[in-house]
Design an enzyme around this catalytic site. Structure first.
Site, PDB file in Angstrom:
ATOM      1  N   ARG A 189     -10.710   0.685  15.054  1.00  0.00           N
ATOM      2  CA  ARG A 189     -10.538   1.467  13.844  1.00  0.00           C
ATOM      3  C   ARG A 189     -11.466   0.983  12.736  1.00  0.00           C
ATOM      4  O   ARG A 189     -12.367   1.670  12.330  1.00  0.00           O
ATOM      5  CB  ARG A 189      -9.060   1.375  13.408  1.00  0.00           C
ATOM      6  CG  ARG A 189      -8.682   2.262  12.256  1.00  0.00           C
ATOM      7  CD  ARG A 189      -7.203   2.152  11.921  1.00  0.00           C
ATOM      8  NE  ARG A 189      -6.837   0.869  11.336  1.00  0.00           N
ATOM      9  CZ  ARG A 189      -5.662   0.621  10.749  1.00  0.00           C
ATOM     10  NH1 ARG A 189      -4.745   1.568  10.704  1.00  0.00           N
ATOM     11  NH2 ARG A 189      -5.399  -0.553  10.242  1.00  0.00           N
ATOM     12  N   ARG A 215       1.180 -10.760   7.029  1.00  0.00           N
ATOM     13  CA  ARG A 215       0.958  -9.537   6.257  1.00  0.00           C
ATOM     14  C   ARG A 215       2.000  -8.476   6.580  1.00  0.00           C
ATOM     15  O   ARG A 215       1.664  -7.383   7.024  1.00  0.00           O
ATOM     16  CB  ARG A 215      -0.417  -8.930   6.579  1.00  0.00           C
ATOM     17  CG  ARG A 215      -1.638  -9.723   6.236  1.00  0.00           C
ATOM     18  CD  ARG A 215      -2.876  -8.827   6.351  1.00  0.00           C
ATOM     19  NE  ARG A 215      -2.895  -8.005   7.553  1.00  0.00           N
ATOM     20  CZ  ARG A 215      -3.550  -8.303   8.675  1.00  0.00           C
ATOM     21  NH1 ARG A 215      -4.265  -9.400   8.752  1.00  0.00           N
ATOM     22  NH2 ARG A 215      -3.508  -7.482   9.698  1.00  0.00           N
ATOM     23  N   CYS A 261      14.041  24.319   3.320  1.00  0.00           N
ATOM     24  CA  CYS A 261      13.114  25.026   2.434  1.00  0.00           C
ATOM     25  C   CYS A 261      12.294  24.010   1.641  1.00  0.00           C
ATOM     26  O   CYS A 261      12.457  22.805   1.790  1.00  0.00           O
ATOM     27  CB  CYS A 261      13.887  25.922   1.471  1.00  0.00           C
ATOM     28  SG  CYS A 261      15.026  27.041   2.305  1.00  0.00           S
ATOM     29  N   ASP A 285      12.493  23.217  -1.493  1.00  0.00           N
ATOM     30  CA  ASP A 285      13.263  22.453  -2.477  1.00  0.00           C
ATOM     31  C   ASP A 285      14.730  22.266  -2.114  1.00  0.00           C
ATOM     32  O   ASP A 285      15.460  21.594  -2.838  1.00  0.00           O
ATOM     33  CB  ASP A 285      13.214  23.179  -3.836  1.00  0.00           C
ATOM     34  CG  ASP A 285      11.819  23.670  -4.163  1.00  0.00           C
ATOM     35  OD1 ASP A 285      10.896  22.832  -4.118  1.00  0.00           O
ATOM     36  OD2 ASP A 285      11.648  24.881  -4.410  1.00  0.00           O
ATOM     37  N   HIS A 305      -6.275  -6.895  12.995  1.00  0.00           N
ATOM     38  CA  HIS A 305      -5.053  -6.089  12.968  1.00  0.00           C
ATOM     39  C   HIS A 305      -4.729  -5.668  14.395  1.00  0.00           C
ATOM     40  O   HIS A 305      -5.623  -5.316  15.156  1.00  0.00           O
ATOM     41  CB  HIS A 305      -5.292  -4.863  12.073  1.00  0.00           C
ATOM     42  CG  HIS A 305      -4.047  -4.103  11.734  1.00  0.00           C
ATOM     43  ND1 HIS A 305      -2.931  -4.681  11.163  1.00  0.00           N
ATOM     44  CD2 HIS A 305      -3.741  -2.787  11.878  1.00  0.00           C
ATOM     45  CE1 HIS A 305      -2.007  -3.759  10.959  1.00  0.00           C
ATOM     46  NE2 HIS A 305      -2.457  -2.600  11.395  1.00  0.00           N
ATOM     47  N   LYS A 338       0.844  -1.208   0.000  1.00  0.00           N
ATOM     48  CA  LYS A 338       0.000   0.000   0.000  1.00  0.00           C
ATOM     49  C   LYS A 338       0.872   1.248   0.000  1.00  0.00           C
ATOM     50  O   LYS A 338       2.078   1.167   0.288  1.00  0.00           O
ATOM     51  CB  LYS A 338      -0.915  -0.016   1.226  1.00  0.00           C
ATOM     52  CG  LYS A 338      -0.171   0.086   2.566  1.00  0.00           C
ATOM     53  CD  LYS A 338      -1.111  -0.163   3.736  1.00  0.00           C
ATOM     54  CE  LYS A 338      -0.332  -0.117   5.047  1.00  0.00           C
ATOM     55  NZ  LYS A 338      -1.150  -0.594   6.182  1.00  0.00           N
ATOM     56  N   TYR A 365      15.419  31.033   5.556  1.00  0.00           N
ATOM     57  CA  TYR A 365      14.265  31.787   6.064  1.00  0.00           C
ATOM     58  C   TYR A 365      14.326  31.947   7.580  1.00  0.00           C
ATOM     59  O   TYR A 365      14.669  31.008   8.300  1.00  0.00           O
ATOM     60  CB  TYR A 365      12.973  31.045   5.719  1.00  0.00           C
ATOM     61  CG  TYR A 365      12.650  31.003   4.251  1.00  0.00           C
ATOM     62  CD1 TYR A 365      12.420  32.166   3.529  1.00  0.00           C
ATOM     63  CD2 TYR A 365      12.577  29.792   3.583  1.00  0.00           C
ATOM     64  CE1 TYR A 365      12.103  32.123   2.175  1.00  0.00           C
ATOM     65  CE2 TYR A 365      12.261  29.726   2.238  1.00  0.00           C
ATOM     66  CZ  TYR A 365      12.030  30.890   1.538  1.00  0.00           C
ATOM     67  OH  TYR A 365      11.727  30.836   0.203  1.00  0.00           O
TER      68      TYR A 365
HETATM   69  C1  PLP Z   1      -0.393  -1.597   6.854  1.00  0.00           C
HETATM   70  C2  PLP Z   1      -0.961  -2.883   7.292  1.00  0.00           C
HETATM   71  C3  PLP Z   1      -0.130  -3.991   7.530  1.00  0.00           C
HETATM   72  C4  PLP Z   1       1.376  -3.920   7.500  1.00  0.00           C
HETATM   73  O1  PLP Z   1       1.855  -3.350   8.700  1.00  0.00           O
HETATM   74  P1  PLP Z   1       3.431  -3.238   8.986  1.00  0.00           P
HETATM   75  O2  PLP Z   1       3.502  -2.744  10.386  1.00  0.00           O
HETATM   76  O3  PLP Z   1       3.955  -2.251   8.011  1.00  0.00           O
HETATM   77  O4  PLP Z   1       4.011  -4.579   8.802  1.00  0.00           O
HETATM   78  C5  PLP Z   1      -0.746  -5.201   7.822  1.00  0.00           C
HETATM   79  N1  PLP Z   1      -2.094  -5.300   7.906  1.00  0.00           N
HETATM   80  C6  PLP Z   1      -2.909  -4.243   7.713  1.00  0.00           C
HETATM   81  C7  PLP Z   1      -4.380  -4.419   7.833  1.00  0.00           C
HETATM   82  C8  PLP Z   1      -2.383  -3.000   7.413  1.00  0.00           C
HETATM   83  O5  PLP Z   1      -3.201  -1.963   7.233  1.00  0.00           O
END
Ligand code: PLP
Length: 388
Positions: free
Chosen positions: A136, A217, A308, A310, A165, A38, A261
């Protein structure tokens, strides 16, 4: 040598392949590995990273939203792609048309998916997410069984996976993680025919590999970052990203002269200031102003004055022989010196995830394999240098 814009992210594809192999070895033979790509592979570039992840043993890819999945399909990637985020029902047709696997938590989406799948004569696999304590996204455990029942009644959907998660798997204290895991297992028990039960992010894969279940994951660890400093370093991960630039100008300042700046830095002595092509519009946090360092000639030199949009400035007074166009490392290694992503994250009061995923689109990505540039992606297109 890269001869485009003198600011580029160098992506070590061998490091990503190495990290995936190490993570797979750590969880053992049985679980599948879904590579989380992602946010454009956390900034490294999902189109280039995904095939490497698959080649190294990932059997699935994970994205946050439908567009990210479509981008991979349009690049010719045919691996199963799980959408980890919330999808509104009006994106159902795009999901079915591109053969993506959505996370389904509303009957609205399930019904729309079923309708479009039927119309196209396909069966769409779906995963159900359970909120076991992250607070969440996902169904509450009590709602999972009745929801699954409704999904099962839809002939053109196949309930392929169920997952959760973790909220604090990267902390030293794993009590809450275990509580979430147990709640998840109890919830999944009611759906024994669902083939893929999964919950392990990077921290879980590293610290609690037994919780990989049917599929892990990992995300940030693929790219060589440990999720936090509490997580075990037993698995050796190789950083896959460096951010590099070049000296764009060398200026001699007199005592009392100021830089950038707001004039927040002034020369306490006669000073030599190197101008570097990298600013906050490239993703470098402005919080590193007067705080961070860069590497030049294998030495750490301080960033002086405000960063800055850039550009940034570094004080190279204590170095001799700095040249125009000389390489500057903002993140990564140079000789024996190193500025790890974690250091930049700490100085910017954030996590390494945010540092790498916000390196902006205008920074060219230069992909290296076996010490050779194999692909370049810039604002103006991508190309693969001819391999001799
Ligand atoms: C982003 C995400 C992960 C990966 O998490 P990491 O901490 O980067 O390994 C796994 N499962 C879900 C649902 C996520 O949103």
């Amino acid at each position: 040598m890269w001869q485009g814009r003198p600011l580029w992210a160098e992506i070590d594809l061998d490091a990503i392949a190495h990290n995936i192999r190490e993570l797979k070895r750590h969880i053992g033979e049985r679980p599948e590995l879904l590579a989380v790509v992602k946010a454009n592979s956390y900034g490294l570039g999902a189109v280039a990273v995904s095939p490497v992840a698959v080649e190294a043993g990932a059997t699935r890819l994970g994205v946050a939203c439908v567009d990210e999945g479509i981008q991979l399909r349009q690049a010719g990637i045919q691996t199963p792609i799980l959408i980890l985020g919330y999808t509104p029902a009006w994106e159902a047709d795009a999901i079915v048309a591109h053969g993506l696997t959505p996370t389904v938590t509303t009957l609205d989406l399930a019904r729309a998916l079923a309708r479009f799948s039927e119309a196209r004569g396909v069966v769409t696999p779906v995963h159900v997410k359970v909120d076991t304590g992250m607070g969440r996204f996902g169904l509450l455990p009590a709602d999972v069984a009745p929801f699954a029942e409704s999904v099962r009644a839809m002939q053109s959907l196949r309930l392929e996976g169920i997952y959760t998660h973790f909220a604090s798997a990267d902390e030293a204290d794993k009590a809450f993680t275990m509580r979430q895991a147990n709640l998840f297992l109890a919830t999944a028990e009611a759906l024994p025919d669902v083939r893929l039960r999964h919950m392990a992010n990077s921290a879980t894969v590293l610290d609690l590999p037994d919780l990989a279940l049917d599929m892990a994951r990992p995300g940030v660890s693929l790219y060589g970052c440990y999720p936090s400093r509490h997580v075990t370093r037993k698995v050796s991960l190789r950083p896959a990203l460096s951010l590099k630039s070049r000296v764009a100008r060398l200026t001699r300042l007199a005592p009392g002269d100021t830089v950038s700046y707001g004039r927040t830095w002034s020369a306490g002595r006669e000073s030599i200031i190197a101008l570097v092509s990298c600013g906050y519009a490239d993703g470098l946090p402005r919080l590193l102003s007067n705080r961070g360092h860069v590497l030049i000639g294998g030495h750490r030199v301080p960033i002086v004055g405000r960063i800055c949009m850039d550009l940034l400035m570094a004080d190279v007074t204590d170095m001799s022989g700095v040249q125009l166009d000389q390489e500057v490392v903002i993140i990564g290694r140079q000789g024996d010196a190193e500025i790890p992503v974690e250091e930049v994250a700490e100085q910017a009061d954030t996590v390494s995830y945010e540092i790498i995923c916000r390196i902006s689109a205008r920074v060219p990505r230069v992909y290296v394999r076996d010490g050779r540039v194999v692909r370049v992606s810039t604002l103006n297109g991508q190309w693969e240098p001819a391999l001799e």
